[in-house]
Design an enzyme around this catalytic site. Structure first.
Site, PDB file in Angstrom:
ATOM      1  N   LYS A   9       0.834  -1.200   0.000  1.00 51.54           N
ATOM      2  CA  LYS A   9       0.000   0.000   0.000  1.00 51.54           C
ATOM      3  C   LYS A   9       0.876   1.262   0.000  1.00 51.54           C
ATOM      4  O   LYS A   9       2.091   1.180   0.226  1.00 51.54           O
ATOM      5  CB  LYS A   9      -0.930  -0.054   1.220  1.00 51.54           C
ATOM      6  CG  LYS A   9      -1.911  -1.237   1.185  1.00 51.54           C
ATOM      7  CD  LYS A   9      -2.884  -1.195   2.364  1.00 51.54           C
ATOM      8  CE  LYS A   9      -3.862  -2.369   2.320  1.00 51.54           C
ATOM      9  NZ  LYS A   9      -4.854  -2.302   3.440  1.00 51.54           N
ATOM     10  N   GLU A 126      -8.800 -10.548  -8.075  1.00 53.91           N
ATOM     11  CA  GLU A 126      -7.884  -9.412  -7.903  1.00 53.91           C
ATOM     12  C   GLU A 126      -6.751  -9.457  -8.929  1.00 53.91           C
ATOM     13  O   GLU A 126      -6.350  -8.418  -9.462  1.00 53.91           O
ATOM     14  CB  GLU A 126      -7.353  -9.415  -6.469  1.00 53.91           C
ATOM     15  CG  GLU A 126      -8.473  -9.127  -5.463  1.00 53.91           C
ATOM     16  CD  GLU A 126      -8.100  -9.416  -4.013  1.00 53.91           C
ATOM     17  OE1 GLU A 126      -6.950  -9.832  -3.750  1.00 53.91           O
ATOM     18  OE2 GLU A 126      -8.973  -9.223  -3.132  1.00 53.91           O
TER      19      GLU A 126
HETATM   20  P1  IDP Z   1      -7.600  -7.320   5.131  1.00 50.89           P
HETATM   21  O1  IDP Z   1      -6.806  -6.224   4.466  1.00 50.89           O
HETATM   22  O2  IDP Z   1      -6.868  -7.874   6.333  1.00 50.89           O
HETATM   23  O3  IDP Z   1      -8.069  -8.385   4.178  1.00 50.89           O
HETATM   24  P2  IDP Z   1     -10.332  -6.301   5.098  1.00 50.89           P
HETATM   25  O4  IDP Z   1     -11.369  -6.638   6.111  1.00 50.89           O
HETATM   26  O5  IDP Z   1     -10.460  -6.906   3.738  1.00 50.89           O
HETATM   27  O6  IDP Z   1      -8.908  -6.632   5.742  1.00 50.89           O
HETATM   28  O7  IDP Z   1     -10.310  -4.722   4.968  1.00 50.89           O
HETATM   29  C1  IDP Z   1      -9.633  -4.081   3.910  1.00 50.89           C
HETATM   30  C2  IDP Z   1      -8.853  -2.916   4.466  1.00 50.89           C
HETATM   31  O8  IDP Z   1      -9.775  -1.940   4.952  1.00 50.89           O
HETATM   32  C3  IDP Z   1      -7.974  -3.247   5.671  1.00 50.89           C
HETATM   33  O9  IDP Z   1      -6.706  -3.725   5.290  1.00 50.89           O
HETATM   34  C4  IDP Z   1      -7.895  -1.918   6.392  1.00 50.89           C
HETATM   35  O10 IDP Z   1      -6.904  -1.090   5.802  1.00 50.89           O
HETATM   36  C5  IDP Z   1      -9.268  -1.308   6.116  1.00 50.89           C
HETATM   37  N1  IDP Z   1     -10.193  -1.574   7.205  1.00 50.89           N
HETATM   38  C6  IDP Z   1     -10.829  -2.726   7.482  1.00 50.89           C
HETATM   39  N2  IDP Z   1     -11.626  -2.621   8.547  1.00 50.89           N
HETATM   40  C7  IDP Z   1     -11.507  -1.337   8.952  1.00 50.89           C
HETATM   41  C8  IDP Z   1     -12.110  -0.592  10.026  1.00 50.89           C
HETATM   42  O11 IDP Z   1     -12.897  -1.093  10.821  1.00 50.89           O
HETATM   43  N3  IDP Z   1     -11.707   0.711  10.120  1.00 50.89           N
HETATM   44  C9  IDP Z   1     -10.831   1.292   9.251  1.00 50.89           C
HETATM   45  N4  IDP Z   1     -10.268   0.625   8.244  1.00 50.89           N
HETATM   46  C10 IDP Z   1     -10.586  -0.670   8.091  1.00 50.89           C
END
Ligand code: IDP
Ligand code: MG
Length: 151
Positions: A9, A126
């Site tokens: 990122k 993806e």
């Molecule tokens: P992951 O990246 O571990 O797969 P995901 O649930 O797919 O997690 O969420 C995508 C991205 O969104 C996360 O990496 C994080 O940067 C952001 N994110 C997820 N949940 C939250 C939240 O509750 N608050 C703020 N950002 C979040």
């Protein structure tokens, strides 16, 4: 062999962590089969994070991922999806174990350094968003015999 989509990122690029993270994946024995640096457009960000549309953090997630260059990659190996997810650590870096990428390099959920596909189905989706078939390289490495014990 299984493939997974990994993205460093904008915070990883800005904080000079790209080499360190790529090195960890390489040293684990995973094989890099595609790589590009790009600045993600709004539409691609919304497609990539389509599962999160409507969530309170969606807009900040899209803003963040489009805020600077990212490094998109495909890594190949036995159970590559789960192997990379474990190496990444928990989504919330505060909960991520030391020794994981997020547990070693991040402190904040919004800036958690790395994306990795969460299933082979997500990986396929993806990979096709970011790479054409022609950009994914099929090749062998002599070291694989030592990694998988087939020598
Ligand atoms: P992951 O990246 O571990 O797969 P995901 O649930 O797919 O997690 O969420 C995508 C991205 O969104 C996360 O990496 C994080 O940067 C952001 N994110 C997820 N949940 C939250 C939240 O509750 N608050 C703020 N950002 C979040
Ligand atoms: Mg995810």
């Amino acid at each position: 062999m299984e493939k997974t989509f990994v993205m460093l990122k904008p915070d990883a690029v800005q904080r000079n962590l790209a080499g360190e993270i790529i090195g960890r994946l390489e040293k684990r024995g995973l094989k890099l089969v595609a790589l590009k640096m790009l600045k993600i457009r709004q539409e691609l960000a919304e497609q990539h994070y389509g599962e999160h549309v409507g969530k309170p953090f969606f807009q900040s997630l899209v803003d963040f991922i489009t805020s600077g260059p990212v490094i998109a990659m495909i890594w190949e190996g036995q159970n590559a999806v789960q192997v990379v997810r474990k190496m990444m650590g928990s989504t919330d870096p505060q909960a991520a174990d030391p020794g994981t990428i997020r547990g070693d390099f991040a402190l904040f959920m919004g800036n958690n350094i790395i994306h990795g596909s969460d299933s082979p189905q997500s990986a396929a989706r993806e990979m096709s968003l970011f790479f054409s078939e022609a950009e994914i390289i099929s090749y062998s490495k002599d070291l694989e015999a030592w990694i998988y014990g087939t020598n």
